[in-house]
Scaffold this motif. Structure first.
Motif, PDB file in Angstrom:
ATOM      1  N   THR A 132      22.653 120.496  50.302  1.00 55.84           N
ATOM      2  CA  THR A 132      22.300 120.153  48.913  1.00 55.84           C
ATOM      3  C   THR A 132      20.901 120.677  48.588  1.00 55.84           C
ATOM      4  O   THR A 132      20.475 120.661  47.456  1.00 55.84           O
ATOM      5  CB  THR A 132      22.272 118.623  48.707  1.00 55.84           C
ATOM      6  OG1 THR A 132      21.238 118.069  49.531  1.00 55.84           O
ATOM      7  CG2 THR A 132      23.607 117.994  49.063  1.00 55.84           C
ATOM      8  N   THR A 159      16.671 118.207  51.840  1.00 60.50           N
ATOM      9  CA  THR A 159      15.668 118.259  52.913  1.00 60.50           C
ATOM     10  C   THR A 159      14.672 119.390  52.643  1.00 60.50           C
ATOM     11  O   THR A 159      13.451 119.219  52.725  1.00 60.50           O
ATOM     12  CB  THR A 159      16.345 118.500  54.287  1.00 60.50           C
ATOM     13  OG1 THR A 159      17.478 117.648  54.415  1.00 60.50           O
ATOM     14  CG2 THR A 159      15.383 118.250  55.425  1.00 60.50           C
ATOM     15  N   SER A 209      25.198 122.571  62.240  1.00 64.19           N
ATOM     16  CA  SER A 209      24.117 123.100  61.403  1.00 64.19           C
ATOM     17  C   SER A 209      22.824 123.262  62.204  1.00 64.19           C
ATOM     18  O   SER A 209      21.995 124.114  61.879  1.00 64.19           O
ATOM     19  CB  SER A 209      23.898 122.221  60.174  1.00 64.19           C
ATOM     20  OG  SER A 209      23.392 120.970  60.541  1.00 64.19           O
TER      21      SER A 209
HETATM   22  N1  PMP Z   1      23.397 119.661  58.243  1.00 62.28           N
HETATM   23  C1  PMP Z   1      24.238 118.619  58.195  1.00 62.28           C
HETATM   24  C2  PMP Z   1      25.051 118.295  59.411  1.00 62.28           C
HETATM   25  C3  PMP Z   1      24.373 117.874  57.022  1.00 62.28           C
HETATM   26  O1  PMP Z   1      25.230 116.840  56.964  1.00 62.28           O
HETATM   27  C4  PMP Z   1      23.596 118.239  55.901  1.00 62.28           C
HETATM   28  C5  PMP Z   1      23.766 117.476  54.619  1.00 62.28           C
HETATM   29  N2  PMP Z   1      24.794 118.019  53.809  1.00 62.28           N
HETATM   30  C6  PMP Z   1      22.730 119.336  55.996  1.00 62.28           C
HETATM   31  C7  PMP Z   1      22.653 120.016  57.184  1.00 62.28           C
HETATM   32  C8  PMP Z   1      21.906 119.816  54.836  1.00 62.28           C
HETATM   33  O2  PMP Z   1      20.988 118.880  54.356  1.00 62.28           O
HETATM   34  P1  PMP Z   1      20.611 118.860  52.819  1.00 62.28           P
HETATM   35  O3  PMP Z   1      21.808 118.334  52.071  1.00 62.28           O
HETATM   36  O4  PMP Z   1      19.431 117.943  52.740  1.00 62.28           O
HETATM   37  O5  PMP Z   1      20.294 120.255  52.384  1.00 62.28           O
END
Ligand code: PMP
Length: 324
Positions: free
Chosen positions: A179, A182, A264
């Motif tokens: 999203t 972070t 991720s």
């Molecule tokens: N990695 C994982 C495993 C996640 O669940 C998320 C959240 N969608 C992210 C990365 C990315 O984080 P963000 O939504 O804050 O960009």
């Protein structure tokens, strides 16, 4: 001794893994997977819920509703249970069974959309379903992680200051983009505090977030097929794109050293390693954020049939699943 009364009160902000012995490059990995909900999304969920309580949108008897296929859903299920709200997670047939069971165990309802929308994906159909629920019954409260500024504020208030406290001389921060909560929270904080920290966004090849063409992506969490509304690119210093095969290899290399991280994290670590190889790493202090752990990926990232079907027999190269 930390004694807590709610899952979101347990603070894991000061936990890092030194990756030098694994990758021979100077990089510290900030581990967010030891939060109670198993991921970094607990912080975003807690911040969004607290803000909705302050604004009066969330009241006793409210039912939270969100479209999520993973970590945010589990985090909201946990916070809703701890605060006495209902939670209905709208997901689709690709959501894995154990994630669904986790939310149900926490007392949440899970509705599964099985008909794709006009794009062939499920996101539009899921959002449409959430909107219809909210229009029909005002007990439902949709936090909408894709547009809610309290998503990034969680990291502006907690994640970035914690990193700066632990590494006062930080040079580079690598953050994966989903999203972009972070990423935007951390990037904004370092920019505002005039710290000379380079914030490098890491995304998957095939994600449209930073303007690339859409393509197949199988690792959940990172990347998207719809540009995130929270993203303001001017705060991001650089972007590194990672092929999923490299993500897989990074995950397995970490696992072979006893560190089982989520998909991720493999992307972020792989992107960080290529960036550091190019820019020289010895004189830099670098941190990457690991959003979750590997247990939720045993049927995908860490399963040989899944890997071979998607990426070919020799995707792992030297990082084989079992020793001979
Ligand atoms: N990695 C994982 C495993 C996640 O669940 C998320 C959240 N969608 C992210 C990365 C990315 O984080 P963000 O939504 O804050 O960009």
């Amino acid at each position: 001794m930390p004694v807590i009364t709610a899952p979101q009160d347990f603070n894991t902000d000061d936990l890092y893994v030194d990756l030098k012995p694994v990758f021979e490059r100077a990089l510290y990995l900030k581990c967010e997977g030891f939060n109670f909900a198993g991921s970094i999304k607990l912080k975003a969920a807690a911040e969004m819920v607290a803000a909705a309580e302050r604004s009066g949108a969330l009241q006793p008897g409210s039912v939270l509703v969100e479209s999520s296929s993973g970590n945010l859903g589990v985090a909201l299920a946990m916070i809703a249970a701890s605060k006495g709200y209902g939670f209905l997670c709208v997901t689709d047939s690709r959501c894995n069974l154990s994630t669904r069971r986790l939310m149900e165990a926490l007392g949440s309802q899970v509705h599964i959309i099985s008909e794709p929308d006009a794009t062939g994906g499920f996101l539009g159909a899921r959002i449409g379903y959430v909107q219809a629920l909210c229009a029909a019954d005002d007990r439902y409260v949709w936090l909408n992680q894709y547009r809610n500024p309290n998503n990034w504020r969680a990291h502006h208030r907690r994640t970035a200051p914690a990193i700066a406290r632990a590494f006062p001389k930080l040079d580079v921060l690598f953050v994966g983009a989903g999203t972009t909560g972070t990423l935007m929270g951390c990037a904004r904080w370092f920019r505002e505090w005039h710290r000379p920290v380079r914030v490098v966004a890491v995304d998957s090849v095939g994600s449209v977030t930073f303007g690339g063409p859409p393509g197949r992506r199988m690792i959940p969490g990172l990347g998207t097929s719809v540009r995130p509304a929270l993203l303001e690119e001017s705060y991001v210093d650089e972007v590194v794109l990672v092929e999923e095969a490299d993500t897989i290899r990074a995950c397995h290399r970490l696992a072979r050293r006893g560190f089982l991280f989520g998909g991720s994290t493999g992307t972020v670590v792989s992107g960080a390693m290529s960036w550091l190889a190019e820019h020289g790493h010895e004189r830099l202090t670098s941190v990457a954020i690991a959003p979750d752990l590997g247990e939720r990926y045993l049927d995908t990232v860490y399963q040989s049939n899944w890997l071979h079907d998607l990426y070919g027999e020799d995707v792992l190269g030297a990082e084989q699943l079992t020793t001979g």
